[in-house]
Design an enzyme around this catalytic site. Structure first.
Site, mmCIF file in Angstrom:
data_model
loop_
_atom_site.group_PDB
_atom_site.id
_atom_site.type_symbol
_atom_site.label_atom_id
_atom_site.label_comp_id
_atom_site.label_asym_id
_atom_site.label_seq_id
_atom_site.Cartn_x
_atom_site.Cartn_y
_atom_site.Cartn_z
ATOM 1 N N LYS A 67 19.198 -31.582 -88.050
ATOM 2 C CA LYS A 67 18.594 -31.990 -86.772
ATOM 3 C C LYS A 67 19.394 -31.515 -85.561
ATOM 4 C CE LYS A 67 16.084 -35.921 -88.608
ATOM 5 N NZ LYS A 67 15.778 -37.346 -88.547
ATOM 6 N N ASP A 104 11.231 -39.255 -84.006
ATOM 7 C CA ASP A 104 11.717 -40.403 -84.793
ATOM 8 C C ASP A 104 11.586 -41.720 -84.017
ATOM 9 O OD1 ASP A 104 12.378 -39.056 -87.106
ATOM 10 O OD2 ASP A 104 14.464 -38.706 -86.517
HETATM 11 P P1 NDP Z 1 24.063 -39.741 -90.223
HETATM 12 O O1 NDP Z 1 24.827 -39.149 -91.347
HETATM 13 O O2 NDP Z 1 23.881 -38.948 -88.971
HETATM 14 O O3 NDP Z 1 24.766 -41.131 -89.760
HETATM 15 C C1 NDP Z 1 25.154 -42.055 -90.727
HETATM 16 C C2 NDP Z 1 25.590 -43.347 -90.072
HETATM 17 O O4 NDP Z 1 25.774 -44.314 -91.113
HETATM 18 C C3 NDP Z 1 26.903 -43.265 -89.298
HETATM 19 O O5 NDP Z 1 26.811 -44.115 -88.174
HETATM 20 C C4 NDP Z 1 27.929 -43.826 -90.325
HETATM 21 O O6 NDP Z 1 29.040 -44.445 -89.714
HETATM 22 C C5 NDP Z 1 27.069 -44.885 -90.995
HETATM 23 N N1 NDP Z 1 27.512 -45.271 -92.350
HETATM 24 C C6 NDP Z 1 27.417 -44.533 -93.481
HETATM 25 N N2 NDP Z 1 27.848 -45.248 -94.558
HETATM 26 C C7 NDP Z 1 28.201 -46.473 -94.081
HETATM 27 C C8 NDP Z 1 28.719 -47.666 -94.686
HETATM 28 N N3 NDP Z 1 28.935 -47.733 -95.998
HETATM 29 N N4 NDP Z 1 28.962 -48.746 -93.890
HETATM 30 C C9 NDP Z 1 28.728 -48.690 -92.559
HETATM 31 N N5 NDP Z 1 28.234 -47.579 -91.923
HETATM 32 C C10 NDP Z 1 27.981 -46.496 -92.685
HETATM 33 O O7 NDP Z 1 22.658 -40.187 -90.857
HETATM 34 P P2 NDP Z 1 21.256 -40.309 -90.102
HETATM 35 O O8 NDP Z 1 21.517 -41.012 -88.826
HETATM 36 O O9 NDP Z 1 20.575 -38.999 -90.050
HETATM 37 O O10 NDP Z 1 20.401 -41.234 -91.091
HETATM 38 C C11 NDP Z 1 20.632 -42.631 -91.208
HETATM 39 C C12 NDP Z 1 19.542 -43.273 -92.058
HETATM 40 O O11 NDP Z 1 18.275 -43.225 -91.397
HETATM 41 C C13 NDP Z 1 19.327 -42.617 -93.419
HETATM 42 O O12 NDP Z 1 19.175 -43.641 -94.386
HETATM 43 C C14 NDP Z 1 18.034 -41.854 -93.248
HETATM 44 O O13 NDP Z 1 17.340 -41.713 -94.474
HETATM 45 C C15 NDP Z 1 17.265 -42.778 -92.303
HETATM 46 N N6 NDP Z 1 16.199 -42.108 -91.524
HETATM 47 C C16 NDP Z 1 14.906 -42.510 -91.719
HETATM 48 C C17 NDP Z 1 13.866 -41.940 -91.015
HETATM 49 C C18 NDP Z 1 12.462 -42.405 -91.253
HETATM 50 O O14 NDP Z 1 11.529 -41.738 -90.788
HETATM 51 N N7 NDP Z 1 12.247 -43.536 -91.923
HETATM 52 C C19 NDP Z 1 14.112 -40.873 -90.025
HETATM 53 C C20 NDP Z 1 15.520 -40.549 -89.868
HETATM 54 C C21 NDP Z 1 16.507 -41.135 -90.613
HETATM 55 P P3 NDP Z 1 30.347 -43.574 -89.253
HETATM 56 O O15 NDP Z 1 29.941 -42.896 -87.975
HETATM 57 O O16 NDP Z 1 31.400 -44.582 -89.062
HETATM 58 O O17 NDP Z 1 30.606 -42.604 -90.369
#
Ligand code: NDP
Length: 283
Positions: A67, A104
């Site tokens: 993205k 989104d």
């Molecule tokens: P990114 O990789 O960009 O961001 C991940 C985020 O999750 C970061 O803030 C990270 O924190 C946090 N994180 C990961 N593991 C943990 C944990 N164990 N505990 C706490 N925080 C955690 O992912 P995206 O933002 O692209 O996607 C996030 C979710 O949204 C996914 O599940 C994706 O499938 C879903 N999604 C769904 C859509 C839909 O249409 N339904 C559309 C877009 C996304 P840190 O910064 O500290 O690493």
């Protein structure tokens, strides 16, 4: 008949429901189009997108991990994509230029308000996570005039950076997880990727206000860890992100084709298939 070509790029992409959703939209609206899924790792993105558009492709969806690259690739950006710094929809214009959009946020807002009747104006909203998905939803949520949006993240500076970028749009603040102790929210949105590995962010007790709702942007054939957490917190609704997926696709379809498909029948069909895959869980 001339067939317009669309695709979703991502890595991995095998699980993607987007081809199915767009084919259902095309059938419903009698549009002649083809929509494929292509496995494209980040390092191949520019070459793959160039080849797709050079072959006459009309539009692309981009998902994890592309993205931000799609945001850089676009010749022009819509305002919501500019703010999100992430693009999930690329559309080729008549002059050959490529416009980048982010559907989104509007997809989430439509699912919350139109499909589930959740009230956003005046509500206290907590977003867990400060990654790409969080960046896409915070602007459209703030436009709905909630009392406040709080962004909590494991890596707090990322949430702080987002607050600095979005504070012109409304009341928004940042937090680490321990600092959430003692606060309450009407709507908690899980925009972390923790659900993908069946994990939960470290959430304090009593975070959800009475009659509050929980919503996990992630979805699967079984309830996610966060949906289960919401049920345990007595949420009035604890929902997953399948509806958002269909709604963001509908908005992309509108960007490309100028026609809004009906989302209800598609959500119902996909939900029915999820329930058939895990009947014992009954959600
Ligand atoms: P990114 O990789 O960009 O961001 C991940 C985020 O999750 C970061 O803030 C990270 O924190 C946090 N994180 C990961 N593991 C943990 C944990 N164990 N505990 C706490 N925080 C955690 O992912 P995206 O933002 O692209 O996607 C996030 C979710 O949204 C996914 O599940 C994706 O499938 C879903 N999604 C769904 C859509 C839909 O249409 N339904 C559309 C877009 C996304 P840190 O910064 O500290 O690493």
């Amino acid at each position: 008949m001339k067939v317009d070509h669309y695709a979703v790029f991502g890595h991995p992409i095998g699980h993607s429901k987007s081809p199915r959703i767009h084919r259902l939209f095309a059938e419903q609206t009698k549009q002649s189009l083809a929509y494929a899924a292509q496995d494209v790792p980040a390092e191949s993105f520019v070459a793959a997108a160039d080849a797709f558009f050079a072959d006459g492709g009309k539009g692309l969806n981009c998902t994890v991990p592309l993205k931000e690259l799609a945001w850089q690739y676009a010749d022009r950006l819509t305002e919501r994509a500019r703010l999100a710094k992430a693009v999930n929809t690329l559309a080729r214009q008549a002059d050959g230029s490529i416009v980048g959009d982010n559907t989104d946020g509007v997809g989430l807002v439509n699912d919350l308000t139109l499909n589930h009747g959740i009230t956003l104006p005046g509500s206290r909203i907590l977003i867990l996570g400060a990654g790409g998905a969080s960046r896409g939803i915070v602007g459209p949520l703030l436009e709905c005039r909630p009392a406040r949006v709080t962004i909590a993240n494991r890596t707090v500076y990322k949430a702080e950076t987002m607050v600095a970028e979005f504070e012109g749009l409304g009341n928004v603040d940042s937090s680490g997880y321990p600092e959430l102790e003692g606060r309450q929210f009407d709507l908690i949105l899980n925009a972390t990727s923790a659900s993908l590995s069946a994990q939960l962010p470290p959430l304090p007790a009593n975070l959800l206000a009475e009659q509050g709702c929980c919503y996990d942007l992630a979805y699967g054939t079984q309830p996610t860890a966060f949906v289960i957490w919401g049920i345990a917190q007595h949420a009035s609704k604890s929902l997953d992100g399948l509806g958002m997926l269909v709604e963001q696709a509908a908005e992309a379809f509108f960007v490309w084709r100028g026609i809004r498909p009906l989302t209800g029948p598609v959500i119902e069909l996909l939900n029915g298939e999820c329930q058939a895959a895990s009947p014992a869980l009954g959600y």
